[in-house]
Design a protein around this motif. Structure first.
Motif, PDB file in Angstrom:
ATOM      1  N   ARG A  55       1.074  -1.074   0.096  1.00  0.00           N
ATOM      2  CA  ARG A  55       0.074   0.214   0.114  1.00  0.00           C
ATOM      3  C   ARG A  55       0.804   1.159  -0.083  1.00  0.00           C
ATOM      4  N   VAL A  56       0.462   2.194  -0.703  1.00  0.00           N
ATOM      5  CA  VAL A  56       1.150   3.556  -0.911  1.00  0.00           C
ATOM      6  C   VAL A  56       0.357   4.800  -1.131  1.00  0.00           C
ATOM      7  N   MET A  57       0.848   5.944  -0.592  1.00  0.00           N
ATOM      8  CA  MET A  57       0.066   7.119  -0.665  1.00  0.00           C
ATOM      9  C   MET A  57       0.805   7.889  -1.719  1.00  0.00           C
ATOM     10  N   PRO A  58       0.100   8.366  -2.727  1.00  0.00           N
ATOM     11  CA  PRO A  58       0.824   9.211  -3.773  1.00  0.00           C
ATOM     12  C   PRO A  58       1.016  10.792  -3.083  1.00  0.00           C
ATOM     13  N   ASN A  59       2.012  11.442  -3.685  1.00  0.00           N
ATOM     14  CA  ASN A  59       2.466  12.672  -3.037  1.00  0.00           C
ATOM     15  C   ASN A  59       1.273  13.715  -3.026  1.00  0.00           C
ATOM     16  N   LYS A  60       0.148  13.576  -3.839  1.00  0.00           N
ATOM     17  CA  LYS A  60      -0.766  14.474  -4.122  1.00  0.00           C
ATOM     18  C   LYS A  60      -2.066  13.936  -4.681  1.00  0.00           C
ATOM     19  N   LEU A  61      -3.195  14.335  -4.073  1.00  0.00           N
ATOM     20  CA  LEU A  61      -4.548  13.850  -4.696  1.00  0.00           C
ATOM     21  C   LEU A  61      -5.301  15.010  -4.820  1.00  0.00           C
ATOM     22  N   VAL A  62      -5.741  15.171  -6.224  1.00  0.00           N
ATOM     23  CA  VAL A  62      -6.490  16.452  -6.514  1.00  0.00           C
ATOM     24  C   VAL A  62      -7.768  16.095  -7.324  1.00  0.00           C
ATOM     25  N   VAL A  63      -9.145  16.652  -7.253  1.00  0.00           N
ATOM     26  CA  VAL A  63     -10.067  16.398  -8.270  1.00  0.00           C
ATOM     27  C   VAL A  63     -10.167  17.208  -9.523  1.00  0.00           C
ATOM     28  N   ALA A  64      -9.561  18.364  -9.312  1.00  0.00           N
ATOM     29  CA  ALA A  64      -9.447  19.234 -10.568  1.00  0.00           C
ATOM     30  C   ALA A  64      -8.027  19.949 -10.699  1.00  0.00           C
ATOM     31  N   VAL A  65      -7.534  20.339 -11.685  1.00  0.00           N
ATOM     32  CA  VAL A  65      -6.423  20.880 -12.090  1.00  0.00           C
ATOM     33  C   VAL A  65      -6.256  22.187 -11.370  1.00  0.00           C
ATOM     34  N   GLU A  66      -7.548  22.712 -11.225  1.00  0.00           N
ATOM     35  CA  GLU A  66      -7.523  24.134 -10.703  1.00  0.00           C
ATOM     36  C   GLU A  66      -7.057  24.030  -9.319  1.00  0.00           C
ATOM     37  N   GLU A  67      -7.050  23.148  -8.596  1.00  0.00           N
ATOM     38  CA  GLU A  67      -6.548  22.848  -7.225  1.00  0.00           C
ATOM     39  C   GLU A  67      -5.059  22.876  -7.094  1.00  0.00           C
ATOM     40  N   LEU A  68      -4.400  22.665  -8.172  1.00  0.00           N
ATOM     41  CA  LEU A  68      -2.990  22.772  -8.169  1.00  0.00           C
ATOM     42  C   LEU A  68      -2.457  24.123  -8.015  1.00  0.00           C
ATOM     43  N   LYS A  69      -1.452  24.520  -7.191  1.00  0.00           N
ATOM     44  CA  LYS A  69      -0.905  25.692  -7.190  1.00  0.00           C
ATOM     45  C   LYS A  69       0.052  26.065  -8.418  1.00  0.00           C
ATOM     46  N   ALA A  70       0.335  27.339  -8.756  1.00  0.00           N
ATOM     47  CA  ALA A  70       1.124  27.469  -9.728  1.00  0.00           C
ATOM     48  C   ALA A  70       2.334  27.053  -9.842  1.00  0.00           C
ATOM     49  N   ALA A  71       3.117  26.791  -8.590  1.00  0.00           N
ATOM     50  CA  ALA A  71       4.254  26.258  -8.685  1.00  0.00           C
ATOM     51  C   ALA A  71       4.314  24.575  -8.941  1.00  0.00           C
ATOM     52  N   GLU A  72       3.403  24.035  -8.660  1.00  0.00           N
ATOM     53  CA  GLU A  72       2.898  22.511  -8.830  1.00  0.00           C
ATOM     54  C   GLU A  72       2.233  22.063  -9.981  1.00  0.00           C
ATOM     55  N   ALA A  73       1.887  23.245 -10.846  1.00  0.00           N
ATOM     56  CA  ALA A  73       0.812  22.878 -11.972  1.00  0.00           C
ATOM     57  C   ALA A  73       1.581  22.143 -13.338  1.00  0.00           C
ATOM     58  N   ILE A  74       2.873  22.511 -13.411  1.00  0.00           N
ATOM     59  CA  ILE A  74       3.439  21.944 -14.696  1.00  0.00           C
ATOM     60  C   ILE A  74       4.096  20.698 -14.422  1.00  0.00           C
ATOM     61  N   PHE A  75       3.969  19.704 -14.963  1.00  0.00           N
ATOM     62  CA  PHE A  75       4.203  18.293 -14.918  1.00  0.00           C
ATOM     63  C   PHE A  75       5.533  18.033 -15.779  1.00  0.00           C
ATOM     64  N   ASP A  76       6.496  17.173 -15.511  1.00  0.00           N
ATOM     65  CA  ASP A  76       7.336  16.583 -16.300  1.00  0.00           C
ATOM     66  C   ASP A  76       6.711  15.596 -17.244  1.00  0.00           C
ATOM     67  N   VAL A  77       5.784  14.661 -16.662  1.00  0.00           N
ATOM     68  CA  VAL A  77       5.211  13.599 -17.741  1.00  0.00           C
ATOM     69  C   VAL A  77       3.748  13.672 -17.183  1.00  0.00           C
ATOM     70  N   VAL A  78       2.816  13.439 -17.910  1.00  0.00           N
ATOM     71  CA  VAL A  78       1.348  13.373 -17.780  1.00  0.00           C
ATOM     72  C   VAL A  78       1.026  12.065 -18.476  1.00  0.00           C
ATOM     73  N   PHE A  79       0.435  10.939 -17.577  1.00  0.00           N
ATOM     74  CA  PHE A  79      -0.254   9.931 -18.204  1.00  0.00           C
ATOM     75  C   PHE A  79      -1.689  10.062 -18.275  1.00  0.00           C
ATOM     76  N   VAL A  80      -2.234  10.031 -19.400  1.00  0.00           N
ATOM     77  CA  VAL A  80      -3.702  10.267 -19.584  1.00  0.00           C
ATOM     78  C   VAL A  80      -4.270   8.968 -19.510  1.00  0.00           C
ATOM     79  N   MET A  81      -5.279   8.582 -18.412  1.00  0.00           N
ATOM     80  CA  MET A  81      -5.519   7.243 -18.172  1.00  0.00           C
ATOM     81  C   MET A  81      -7.110   7.032 -18.387  1.00  0.00           C
ATOM     82  N   LEU A  82      -7.735   8.243 -18.924  1.00  0.00           N
ATOM     83  CA  LEU A  82      -9.123   8.276 -19.130  1.00  0.00           C
ATOM     84  C   LEU A  82      -9.471   7.259 -20.214  1.00  0.00           C
ATOM     85  N   LYS A  83     -10.912   6.941 -20.291  1.00  0.00           N
ATOM     86  CA  LYS A  83     -11.593   6.034 -21.446  1.00  0.00           C
ATOM     87  C   LYS A  83     -11.423   7.048 -22.694  1.00  0.00           C
TER      88      LYS A  83
END
Length: 332
Positions: A55-83
């Protein structure tokens, strides 16, 4: 390095958990229900057919991208796992959490959903990948890998780092140059997703019934006819070459069971993601799987009565109707 899992359902949570366990900084962008479940259970539980459990806890859990602060909003890699059917509406969200250096990897089954989103994001680096394994959502926020396999995707800027981190215990992350061959090959195997939902049985039990295997073999032959016209060299995911799989499926039960046991490891609990969607009352990806076969086959005048019938049955199940597999005529 910071990684986002956009659309963390069963497979997304599993990948996010594997990445977190490997020491990668992971943010899950998920539904409120998933977020609450992870928090209530003190993390994501992962298990697999080999007996691994943690069992492991990710660093951050958000429901919407708007919850991310400016300093943490840009990622190096994004995996899109939607249908597949959910991809078209997320272009702006992806633009908001990426820049020209971000690798965005679309991990959808089937064919068709990537084309539209690619035209909406010409300034971003977009890649494709597939999961060659099955994940079942279980109680207490546990996600179970029920079949062998891993992540296969196009090579991207950070892929070597992820490959090294994820492959510490066993081979799980692989990069290839020609992803189209992989996607077409995965579709061949994914044609069983719908049949598994229709059979309403665990995958292993479904494949023990020759009546389902014969229909699956027919559906695969229709797709292989399309592949032949498109001159695609299929990737071999199992110990049996792709073009031999339909013949294997039609063998008598006693012989198929013996050969299949050596060919592919399947956990007795494993079911397809489409079964999960039907069970949860959600729309499925059938239009991008069996439906894609029907659509592409028309370009070459190839008849697809089996895949067409499967699509129709899934549409009925999506509407809450009952279907009787034994009464369906697959020859029309």
């Amino acid at each position: 390095m910071r990684v986002a899992i956009f659309g963390a359902g069963a497979t997304g949570c599993y990948l996010g958990g594997r990445l977190s366990n490997a020491g990668i900084n992971v943010t899950l962008i998920c539904r409120e229900k998933v977020k609450k479940a992870i928090e209530a259970n003190n993390g994501i539980g992962l298990s697999d057919y080999l007996g691994s459990r943690f069992r492991v806890m990710p660093n951050k859990l958000v429901v919407a991208v708007e919850e991310l602060k400016a300093a943490e909003a840009i990622f190096d890699v994004v995996f899109v796992m939607l249908k597949c059917q959910q991809v078209n509406g997320i272009a702006q969200d992806l633009l908001n959490i990426s820049d020209e250096h971000t690798d965005i990897v679309f991990m959808q089954n089937g064919i068709g959903s990537f084309d539209d989103i690619r035209s909406s994001m010409p300034a971003r680096k977009l890649y494709q990948g597939v999961t060659s394994f099955n994940v079942l959502a279980m109680d207490n926020c546990v996600y179970h890998q029920g079949t062998e396999g891993g992540i296969v995707c196009q090579s991207f800027r950070h892929s070597d780092i992820l490959q090294k981190a994820l492959n510490q215990q066993h081979e799980f992350f692989e990069c290839v140059e020609d992803i189209r061959c992989v996607i077409y090959s995965k579709l061949l195997l994914n044609l069983n997703n719908a049949l598994n939902a229709i059979a309403n049985l665990p995958l292993k039990e479904e494949l023990e019934h020759i009546k389902y295997r014969k229909v699956l073999a027919g559906a695969m032959k229709e797709w292989l006819a399309v592949v032949k016209h498109e001159q695609i060299a299929l990737t071999q995911f199992t110990q049996v070459k792709p073009h031999w799989i339909p013949k294997l499926l039609t063998l008598p039960n006693w012989l198929f069971t013996r050969i299949a046991k050596q060919m592919l490891t399947i956990d007795p609990k494993a079911r397809s993601s489409m079964w999960q969607d039907i069970h949860d009352g959600k729309a499925t990806e059938v239009d991008y799987l069996n439906g894609a076969v029907v659509k592409l086959a028309k370009n070459y005048g190839i008849k697809t009565p089996i895949n067409s019938a499967i699509v129709q049955m899934i549409k009925q199940l999506e509407q809450g109707e009952v279907v009787d597999f034994d009464l369906v005529n697959f020859n029309n």
